[in-house]
Design an enzyme around this catalytic site. Structure first.
Site, PDB file in Angstrom:
ATOM      1  N   ASN A 103       0.867  -1.189   0.000  1.00 17.30           N
ATOM      2  CA  ASN A 103       0.000   0.000   0.000  1.00 17.30           C
ATOM      3  C   ASN A 103       0.897   1.229   0.000  1.00 17.30           C
ATOM      4  O   ASN A 103       1.491   1.563   1.022  1.00 17.30           O
ATOM      5  CB  ASN A 103      -0.894  -0.037   1.252  1.00 17.30           C
ATOM      6  CG  ASN A 103      -1.769   1.201   1.371  1.00 17.30           C
ATOM      7  OD1 ASN A 103      -1.795   2.044   0.475  1.00 17.30           O
ATOM      8  ND2 ASN A 103      -2.469   1.307   2.492  1.00 17.30           N
ATOM      9  N   TRP A 104       0.995   1.872  -1.154  1.00 15.76           N
ATOM     10  CA  TRP A 104       1.921   3.015  -1.282  1.00 15.76           C
ATOM     11  C   TRP A 104       1.362   4.261  -0.606  1.00 15.76           C
ATOM     12  O   TRP A 104       2.078   5.259  -0.483  1.00 15.76           O
ATOM     13  CB  TRP A 104       2.209   3.295  -2.757  1.00 15.76           C
ATOM     14  CG  TRP A 104       2.955   2.192  -3.463  1.00 15.76           C
ATOM     15  CD1 TRP A 104       3.325   0.968  -2.929  1.00 15.76           C
ATOM     16  CD2 TRP A 104       3.439   2.195  -4.806  1.00 15.76           C
ATOM     17  NE1 TRP A 104       3.999   0.233  -3.879  1.00 15.76           N
ATOM     18  CE2 TRP A 104       4.079   0.945  -5.036  1.00 15.76           C
ATOM     19  CE3 TRP A 104       3.388   3.129  -5.850  1.00 15.76           C
ATOM     20  CZ2 TRP A 104       4.671   0.623  -6.265  1.00 15.76           C
ATOM     21  CZ3 TRP A 104       3.975   2.805  -7.081  1.00 15.76           C
ATOM     22  CH2 TRP A 104       4.612   1.561  -7.276  1.00 15.76           C
ATOM     23  N   LYS A 105       0.097   4.247  -0.246  1.00 18.74           N
ATOM     24  CA  LYS A 105      -0.548   5.407   0.393  1.00 18.74           C
ATOM     25  C   LYS A 105      -0.327   6.664  -0.475  1.00 18.74           C
ATOM     26  O   LYS A 105      -0.262   6.562  -1.695  1.00 18.74           O
ATOM     27  CB  LYS A 105      -0.053   5.564   1.831  1.00 18.74           C
ATOM     28  CG  LYS A 105      -0.242   4.263   2.639  1.00 18.74           C
ATOM     29  CD  LYS A 105      -0.004   4.413   4.109  1.00 18.74           C
ATOM     30  CE  LYS A 105      -0.223   3.059   4.802  1.00 18.74           C
ATOM     31  NZ  LYS A 105      -0.065   3.130   6.247  1.00 18.74           N
ATOM     32  N   HIS A 118      -9.621   1.219   5.074  1.00 19.77           N
ATOM     33  CA  HIS A 118      -8.330   1.407   5.755  1.00 19.77           C
ATOM     34  C   HIS A 118      -8.515   2.400   6.908  1.00 19.77           C
ATOM     35  O   HIS A 118      -9.293   3.350   6.792  1.00 19.77           O
ATOM     36  CB  HIS A 118      -7.282   1.926   4.759  1.00 19.77           C
ATOM     37  CG  HIS A 118      -5.894   1.854   5.305  1.00 19.77           C
ATOM     38  ND1 HIS A 118      -5.414   2.769   6.206  1.00 19.77           N
ATOM     39  CD2 HIS A 118      -4.898   0.949   5.102  1.00 19.77           C
ATOM     40  CE1 HIS A 118      -4.172   2.440   6.532  1.00 19.77           C
ATOM     41  NE2 HIS A 118      -3.842   1.343   5.871  1.00 19.77           N
ATOM     42  N   GLU A 177      -6.825   4.772   7.845  1.00 21.03           N
ATOM     43  CA  GLU A 177      -6.560   6.170   7.469  1.00 21.03           C
ATOM     44  C   GLU A 177      -7.753   6.779   6.735  1.00 21.03           C
ATOM     45  O   GLU A 177      -7.997   7.987   6.843  1.00 21.03           O
ATOM     46  CB  GLU A 177      -5.259   6.237   6.645  1.00 21.03           C
ATOM     47  CG  GLU A 177      -4.048   5.957   7.544  1.00 21.03           C
ATOM     48  CD  GLU A 177      -2.837   5.390   6.833  1.00 21.03           C
ATOM     49  OE1 GLU A 177      -2.794   5.365   5.593  1.00 21.03           O
ATOM     50  OE2 GLU A 177      -1.907   4.938   7.549  1.00 21.03           O
ATOM     51  N   GLU A 224      -5.330  -4.834  10.759  1.00 18.99           N
ATOM     52  CA  GLU A 224      -4.292  -3.818  10.913  1.00 18.99           C
ATOM     53  C   GLU A 224      -4.539  -3.029  12.195  1.00 18.99           C
ATOM     54  O   GLU A 224      -5.324  -2.072  12.188  1.00 18.99           O
ATOM     55  CB  GLU A 224      -4.322  -2.839   9.729  1.00 18.99           C
ATOM     56  CG  GLU A 224      -4.041  -3.458   8.388  1.00 18.99           C
ATOM     57  CD  GLU A 224      -3.490  -2.426   7.390  1.00 18.99           C
ATOM     58  OE1 GLU A 224      -2.381  -2.633   6.924  1.00 18.99           O
ATOM     59  OE2 GLU A 224      -4.152  -1.411   7.140  1.00 18.99           O
ATOM     60  N   GLY A 271       2.619   2.366  10.733  1.00 12.61           N
ATOM     61  CA  GLY A 271       3.566   3.472  10.560  1.00 12.61           C
ATOM     62  C   GLY A 271       4.322   3.845  11.824  1.00 12.61           C
ATOM     63  O   GLY A 271       4.966   4.890  11.874  1.00 12.61           O
ATOM     64  N   SER A 287       3.514  -2.112  10.314  1.00 15.73           N
ATOM     65  CA  SER A 287       4.964  -2.128  10.524  1.00 15.73           C
ATOM     66  C   SER A 287       5.632  -3.438  10.111  1.00 15.73           C
ATOM     67  O   SER A 287       6.655  -3.817  10.688  1.00 15.73           O
ATOM     68  CB  SER A 287       5.315  -1.772  11.979  1.00 15.73           C
ATOM     69  OG  SER A 287       4.932  -0.434  12.261  1.00 15.73           O
ATOM     70  N   GLY A 340       2.925  -1.087   4.303  1.00 12.50           N
ATOM     71  CA  GLY A 340       2.943   0.329   3.959  1.00 12.50           C
ATOM     72  C   GLY A 340       4.351   0.788   3.642  1.00 12.50           C
ATOM     73  O   GLY A 340       4.869   0.562   2.541  1.00 12.50           O
ATOM     74  N   GLY A 341       4.992   1.402   4.624  1.00 16.56           N
ATOM     75  CA  GLY A 341       6.298   2.041   4.421  1.00 16.56           C
ATOM     76  C   GLY A 341       7.320   1.173   3.707  1.00 16.56           C
ATOM     77  O   GLY A 341       8.012   1.642   2.788  1.00 16.56           O
TER      78      GLY A 341
HETATM   79  P1  13P Z   1       3.037   0.434   7.654  1.00 19.32           P
HETATM   80  O1  13P Z   1       3.562  -0.855   7.057  1.00 19.32           O
HETATM   81  O2  13P Z   1       3.749   1.647   7.154  1.00 19.32           O
HETATM   82  O3  13P Z   1       2.945   0.343   9.137  1.00 19.32           O
HETATM   83  O4  13P Z   1       1.536   0.596   7.109  1.00 19.32           O
HETATM   84  C1  13P Z   1       0.673  -0.488   7.206  1.00 19.32           C
HETATM   85  C2  13P Z   1      -0.559  -0.174   6.466  1.00 19.32           C
HETATM   86  O5  13P Z   1      -1.323   0.688   6.841  1.00 19.32           O
HETATM   87  C3  13P Z   1      -0.816  -0.929   5.233  1.00 19.32           C
HETATM   88  O6  13P Z   1      -2.096  -0.687   4.738  1.00 19.32           O
END
Ligand code: 13P
Length: 257
Positions: A8-10, A95, A97, A168, A174, A214, A235-236
């Protein structure tokens, strides 16, 4: 069923970044073929670019969200058909977010899930408790209600290909604070139990449950070996090709029973 590694590149990446990342990913999976199902979720503006680079590579792509209507007066929104038009196979819905930044409720997520399925997209519906909810031992209640409210009838289908769930925990997203393998095992077992209770034995058992929060190159192997973990939503670490390829290489092939 194969484990899934989803990036997930956000809200990250201009054209040059997306091109470089997709090219490195393509080269990586061609160099070291994987059993895993690999997916990336770029921002909308980069999906077409990424699609051109990844077409035929075995790596799929999807949207980070979509609207619950087929088309119409929804300025700034994207429909599931528009994602399908770009070759997307999946869409992330609910999600944390989105729930936080756009006040999305379980009901909203359910409506989007219905429309995504109608359009032929496979939804990855996210659930997870906040730090306060965990501190108050509310994680099971929270996630149980999210599953009940967010997943429509028929979710998952007969063979599990009609939808996935991602657990999640919000406090792990994050933050670098990955949940312990014991916490992950407990919550995935709980989610499985709720899916079976709410969807019935066949559909409930077939739905793959991903872990997100994470996940990185160093911890992926231990997370992916946890029972009921059918993959990771990353994510990251999905923004760095070498890290994401290391996570892909850490898959065990089949999810543990
Ligand atoms: P991180 O891997 O950056 O913690 O993000 C997880 C996430 O929200 C994937 O959708």
């Amino acid at each position: 069923m194969r484990q899934v590694i989803a990036g997930n590149w956000k809200m990250n990446g201009l054209t040059a970044d997306a091109q470089a990342l997709a090219q490195a990913l393509r080269a990586g999976v061609e160099h070291a073929p994987t059993q895993a199902e690999v997916l990336v979720f770029p921002p909308y503006t980069q999906i077409a670019t990424v699609a051109r680079i990844l077409a035929g590579s075995g790596v799929g792509w999807g949207g980070q969200d979509c609207h619950m209507a087929e088309n119409g007066p929804h300025t700034g929104d994207i429909s599931p058909d528009m994602l399908r038009d770009l070759g997307a196979t999946h869409v992330i819905l609910g999600h944390s977010e989105r729930r936080r930044d756009h006040n999305e409720l379980d009901e909203t997520v359910r409506e989007k899930t219905v429309e995504a399925l109608r359009a032929g997209l496979i939804p990855i519906v996210c659930v997870g408790e906040s730090e306060e909810q965990r501190a108050g031992s509310q994680q099971e209640d929270t996630v149980g209600w999210q599953i009940k409210g967010s997943l429509p009838d028929g979710f998952g289908g007969a063979d599990g290909s009609g939808g996935l769930v991602a657990y999640e925990p919000v406090w792990a997203i994050g933050t670098g604070r990955v949940a312990t393998v014991e916490d992950i095992a407990a919550m995935h077992a709980f989610v499985r139990g709720e899916l079976v209770r709410q969807m019935g034995e066949t559909a409930g058992r077939g739905i793959r449950i991903l872990y997100g929060g994470s996940v990185n190159a160093a911890n992926a192997a231990s997370v992916l070996a946890v029972p009921e973990v059918a993959g990771a939503l990353v994510g990251g670490a999905s923004l760095k090709a070498t890290d994401f390829l290391t996570i892909i290489a850490a898959t065990t092939g089949l999810p543990a029973a």
